[in-house]
Design a protein around this motif. Structure first.
Motif, PDB file in Angstrom:
ATOM      1  N   THR A  48      54.282  20.667 -22.209  1.00  0.00           N
ATOM      2  CA  THR A  48      54.639  21.555 -23.292  1.00  0.00           C
ATOM      3  C   THR A  48      54.073  22.922 -22.959  1.00  0.00           C
ATOM      4  OG1 THR A  48      54.523  21.899 -25.666  1.00  0.00           O
ATOM      5  CG2 THR A  48      52.583  21.003 -24.626  1.00  0.00           C
ATOM      6  N   SER A  52      55.115  19.147 -30.620  1.00  0.00           N
ATOM      7  CA  SER A  52      55.178  20.541 -31.070  1.00  0.00           C
ATOM      8  C   SER A  52      55.952  20.612 -32.365  1.00  0.00           C
ATOM      9  CB  SER A  52      55.799  21.427 -29.989  1.00  0.00           C
ATOM     10  OG  SER A  52      57.188  21.406 -30.053  1.00  0.00           O
ATOM     11  N   SER A 110      53.217  19.181 -36.022  1.00  0.00           N
ATOM     12  CA  SER A 110      52.462  18.823 -34.812  1.00  0.00           C
ATOM     13  C   SER A 110      51.128  18.168 -35.107  1.00  0.00           C
ATOM     14  CB  SER A 110      52.260  20.035 -33.915  1.00  0.00           C
ATOM     15  OG  SER A 110      51.617  21.070 -34.608  1.00  0.00           O
ATOM     16  N   GLN A 159      58.461  26.652 -29.104  1.00  0.00           N
ATOM     17  CA  GLN A 159      57.499  25.929 -28.289  1.00  0.00           C
ATOM     18  C   GLN A 159      58.257  24.839 -27.566  1.00  0.00           C
ATOM     19  OE1 GLN A 159      54.512  25.055 -31.287  1.00  0.00           O
ATOM     20  NE2 GLN A 159      53.108  24.929 -29.556  1.00  0.00           N
TER      21      GLN A 159
END
Lengths: 236, 189
Positions: free
Chosen positions: B122, B138, B142, B106
């Motif tokens: 993101t 992330s 998170s 991610q």
């Protein structure tokens, strides 16, 4: 073209140095074909071409010699119309692929580079012939107004003003005399019309020339016959 | 085994006044065992553009190598650095190419755009972009990061205060997550 031993392929070099069809093209775009020209002004670019049709019966509104590649880049050619159409299609696709990857409109230099690379491929692959067109690509992006010429060999040059086609030497001399660095776009359009008029056999009118313009608003437009008529009247 | 929790990670980025901060933890694990405590997850693309990659460590490294490659070619061709927004679109396109066999990462992208305006975003592992004005998080920590950032964040912080805030947010969140931690790495631009 002489040496029968080496003329089996357009893309094979003879010992002397130059491949068959490219001898004509390598040194100077002896592309004949209708005259076209472009002028880069301080606040935009204008490209123009004569639109001589083979007969008065041809519907001139169906012929479009100046096309846009992206909303802010336009192109005109001298040479073979069908080859031009293929290149326009390819260039448009390349511009869209760039956008898909970066979500940013393609800079003029990049599109010119990629189009020129396509044209070069056709001088080095088997079973194909080089494109019989020289292109004048006009655009406006973050680096300001730009004008590029691309030849069948795939070489490209940035110009302040240039011409191609049959009347090229006279047209270029004329442009050299008239070009100034800080020219405004409307002056450039007048100069373009005058340059076309110089080499035009017959009577110039709004229906037998085509003019494309891009200003600081970054939208490439092909002028309508009535707009051309207005500029023609100002010139006379 | 959960693929996103295999190595453990925590990455966060925040926007300040004409600056941004990006931070990550330092742990590299193989499920419950810690294998390294100096693992780098935030990478430089150019002076004003950084990318942090959480998730599977091998994919993070490979993805970074591919992106650095693409950016270097872009720099050579276009004779300029990539804008952060453009880079984000590139990452998104790259991830979606592998839609049916994705990179298990991610990314968090943070950079200074035109006129040094901070930009963060993101996306998920298949390229769905999510722009934010304040902060993005992330990694395995998170959820804690969301809570910590939400309460500690203030807009328009100066670099020094931003540093304190992002460090505290990172450290307190990873303390609640067994798969990330072992220190933090904070970068302010």
């Amino acid at each position: 073209m002489g040496d029968s031993q080496y003329s089996f392929s357009l893309t094979t070099f003879r010992p002397v140095g130059e491949a068959g069809a490219d001898r004509a093209r390598a040194h100077g775009r002896r592309i004949s074909g209708q005259t076209s020209l472009g002028i880069k002004a301080a606040n935009g670019v204008v490209i123009a071409t004569e639109k001589k049709l083979p007969s008065i019966l041809v519907d001139e509104t169906s012929v479009q010699k100046i096309q846009s590649l992206t909303p802010n880049i336009g192109v005109v050619y001298s040479g073979m119309g069908p080859d031009f159409r293929v290149l326009v299609r390819k260039s448009r696709k390349q511009a869209q692929q760039y956008y898909r990857l970066y979500k940013e409109t393609i800079p003029v230099t990049q599109l010119v580079r990629e189009t020129a690379a396509v044209m070069q491929e056709f001088t080095q692959s088997g079973g194909v012939r080089p494109f019989g067109v020289s292109l004048l690509i006009a655009g406006y992006d973050d680096n300001g107004p730009q004008l590029y010429q691309v030849d069948p060999s795939g070489s490209y040059f940035s110009w302040k003003a240039s011409a191609m086609g049959k009347n090229v030497s006279n047209a270029k001399t004329f442009l050299e005399k008239r070009y100034t660095e800080d020219m405004e776009l409307d002056d450039a359009i007048h100069t373009a019309i005058l340059t076309l008029k110089e080499g035009y056999e017959g009577q110039i009118s709004a229906n037998n020339i085509e003019i494309g313009v891009i200003r600081a608003d970054r939208e490439f437009k092909v002028l309508t016959p009535s707009e051309i008529k207005d500029f023609l009247e100002e010139v006379e | 085994p959960q693929i996103f929790e295999y190595n453990g990670s925590a990455v966060v980025a925040m926007v300040g006044k004409n600056c941004f901060a990006i931070a990550s933890d330092r742990r590299l694990g193989v499920q419950l065992q810690t294998v390294a405590t100096d693992f780098q997850r935030v990478f430089k693309i150019h002076g004003k553009l950084y990318i942090g990659l959480s998730g599977l460590a091998t994919d993070a490294q490979t993805l970074y190598q591919r992106l650095a490659f693409k950016h270097k070619l872009y720099q050579l061709r276009e004779e300029r650095d990539m804008k952060p927004e453009t880079f984000a679109s590139l990452v998104s396109a790259l991830l979606y190419e592998k839609r049916f066999g994705p990179y298990f990462c991610q990314p968090i992208i943070a950079g200074l755009g035109e006129k040094d305006q901070p930009f963060i975003c993101t996306m998920d592992c298949i390229g769905a972009k999510e722009l934010a004005k304040d902060f993005v998080v992330s990694g395995t920590a998170s959820e804690s990061l969301y809570g910590a950032c939400e309460s500690m964040y203030k807009p328009d912080m100066e670099p020094e205060e931003l540093f304190e805030t992002i460090s505290q947010a990172l450290l307190s969140s990873v303390d609640r997550d067994c798969l990330s931690g072992w220190g933090g790495y904070v970068l302010i631009v």
